[in-house]
Scaffold this active site. Sequence first.
Site, PDB file in Angstrom:
ATOM      1  N   ASN A 151      -9.980 -42.934 -12.346  1.00 43.27           N
ATOM      2  CA  ASN A 151     -11.003 -43.772 -11.728  1.00 43.27           C
ATOM      3  C   ASN A 151     -10.770 -45.270 -11.899  1.00 43.27           C
ATOM      4  O   ASN A 151     -11.345 -46.070 -11.178  1.00 43.27           O
ATOM      5  CB  ASN A 151     -12.394 -43.393 -12.265  1.00 43.27           C
ATOM      6  CG  ASN A 151     -12.428 -43.309 -13.768  1.00 43.27           C
ATOM      7  OD1 ASN A 151     -11.662 -42.558 -14.367  1.00 43.27           O
ATOM      8  ND2 ASN A 151     -13.290 -44.080 -14.385  1.00 43.27           N
ATOM      9  N   SER A 199     -18.513 -34.790  -7.531  1.00 37.71           N
ATOM     10  CA  SER A 199     -19.780 -35.523  -7.603  1.00 37.71           C
ATOM     11  C   SER A 199     -20.073 -36.123  -6.230  1.00 37.71           C
ATOM     12  O   SER A 199     -19.231 -36.812  -5.654  1.00 37.71           O
ATOM     13  CB  SER A 199     -19.659 -36.628  -8.649  1.00 37.71           C
ATOM     14  OG  SER A 199     -20.882 -37.314  -8.762  1.00 37.71           O
ATOM     15  N   HIS A 201     -22.075 -38.539  -5.140  1.00 41.87           N
ATOM     16  CA  HIS A 201     -22.283 -39.970  -4.894  1.00 41.87           C
ATOM     17  C   HIS A 201     -20.982 -40.761  -4.818  1.00 41.87           C
ATOM     18  O   HIS A 201     -20.991 -41.949  -4.532  1.00 41.87           O
ATOM     19  CB  HIS A 201     -23.247 -40.579  -5.922  1.00 41.87           C
ATOM     20  CG  HIS A 201     -22.696 -40.778  -7.294  1.00 41.87           C
ATOM     21  ND1 HIS A 201     -22.201 -41.987  -7.713  1.00 41.87           N
ATOM     22  CD2 HIS A 201     -22.568 -39.930  -8.342  1.00 41.87           C
ATOM     23  CE1 HIS A 201     -21.811 -41.879  -8.978  1.00 41.87           C
ATOM     24  NE2 HIS A 201     -22.017 -40.636  -9.380  1.00 41.87           N
ATOM     25  N   CYS A 324     -18.931 -46.944 -16.011  1.00 39.98           N
ATOM     26  CA  CYS A 324     -19.551 -46.085 -17.006  1.00 39.98           C
ATOM     27  C   CYS A 324     -19.365 -46.626 -18.414  1.00 39.98           C
ATOM     28  O   CYS A 324     -20.155 -46.377 -19.294  1.00 39.98           O
ATOM     29  CB  CYS A 324     -18.949 -44.692 -16.934  1.00 39.98           C
ATOM     30  SG  CYS A 324     -18.618 -44.190 -15.265  1.00 39.98           S
TER      31      CYS A 324
END
Length: 522
Positions: A151, A199, A201, A324
């Site tokens: 990510n 996921s 979103h 995050c």
Amino acid sequence: MIYLDHAATTPLDPAVRAAMLPWLDDVSGFGNPASDHAPGRRARAAVEAARAQVAQLIGAQAEEIVWTSGATESNNLAIKGALEFRGMSGAHIVSSRIEHKSVLDTCRYLESQGVRVAWLDPGRDGGIAVEQVLAALRPETLLVSLMWVNNETGVINPVVELAPQLRARGILFHVDAVQAAGRLPIDLAAVPIDLLSLSAHKFYGPKGIGALFVRKRPRARLAPQMHGGGHEQGMRAGTLATHQIAGMGMAAALARERLDEDAARIAALRDRLWQKLGGLPGVLRNGDPARTVPQILNLSFEGVEGESLRARLPGLAVSSGSACSAATREPSYVLRALGRDDELAGASLRFSLGRGTTGADIDAAAAQLIGAVESLRCIAHGGSSGTESTHRGGRASVRDADDESGPYPQAVWRRFIRPAHVGTIAGAVHARARTPAARAQLDLSLRLDPLQARFSAYGCPYTLAVGEWLAETLEREGAAVLRRIDAAAIRAALEIPEARAHCALMGEDVVRSLWQQIESTA
Ligand code: PMP
């Protein structure tokens, strides 16, 4: 605001919103999908249609999709569920240091329960190699958990090559595919991955809904982590959120439809951004471009301090490391694992592009960045470099910045964004102060006749504001003011909070040193 943070989350597609709304309707859409009456059956049909859509996106069977609250839960269920089902004692798993926190922390929890974990480090290209995984396997290895796409860097791991090797050895393979879904083709009919996390979103669906693919043949067995009504084939109890699920289904259908077109368009925009920023000296690309997804560009900027760089980009939503872990304020563990030092990892930005990104966004973002980097470098060197374009690019970001002081007091913000006393004065008295680890540096020069003061600084916005305030005050009041300036006076003038008191202390140090020199020459 230019939004280049699609790896953190994507906006809801209007078609997804439209697909969700009927299931929020208080008359016809509210039934519990587990109920055996007409409203329940209607909701159940919507849930099953969405299950088929999500399955199609990844080449799976509908009955292999288990709904969860998002990928954090999917990762927990896959890893803890597999280990608990097979028995933890003496178990061994293989994972990597560049996984998302929801995998890292789950594996660390299992370590505390006696499971042994082999933590693989990425190579300089940012990825994990097949041979590395194979070399880490032991007879007691139950599970390998590896992300498809990182990510932060966008680097693609060789999960497609690895899967048959693990299958041949009877080892379960879990893949966190959050950043891959909707970006790369995924065909689980051809690739023998056992467990795969998604996921919604991250592909224009709603937040709070995700899925775990659990292979049926051969069957991947999991112990449930949520106990209750036995929903989702006993793997995940809890009433299903029909509207969320319908939204994820629609988002998956759109992602599948647009995959090729999105990827080609976004790759071209990513290349355009790199072309513009790569032309600046001292810009390093993180992750091997040959194995990176189209939507992510991660860059480190030499010679600028990370917080100041981000603060100078108020019109740009980008991420430093992953959102995050932004709360922890630590330099990215992924970039450190790639071999970047703390300083450079701290001055790194992740640009993640999406369906809504335009060429004009890219051009404006690049102009803001070039302006910010050049003007911060110019402030660090006392105005000796990049002056021309600093003023051009600098002004664009200053205009955006006027109402955007963010977390900074106005007194700090104004001086940080528009310093008027940057420079060095030839033949003047000069002093320098540094923080202990030399993370920040402040230089002050003073000429007495005619009176002139200038500063240069490398550090956070507070450090730069302290430099500007000192030069401004000295030039206005003359050298005698040096005797009255200490850290408390600096903090009071600029409203510097306790947590940043060290920036004011550096100001006090530079003032003392300047005063001593003036006294000794007098
Ligand atoms: N894995 C990866 C690779 C991610 O990027 C994210 C989101 N940052 C997650 C897992 C967690 O997903 P969720 O927000 O759905 O819990």
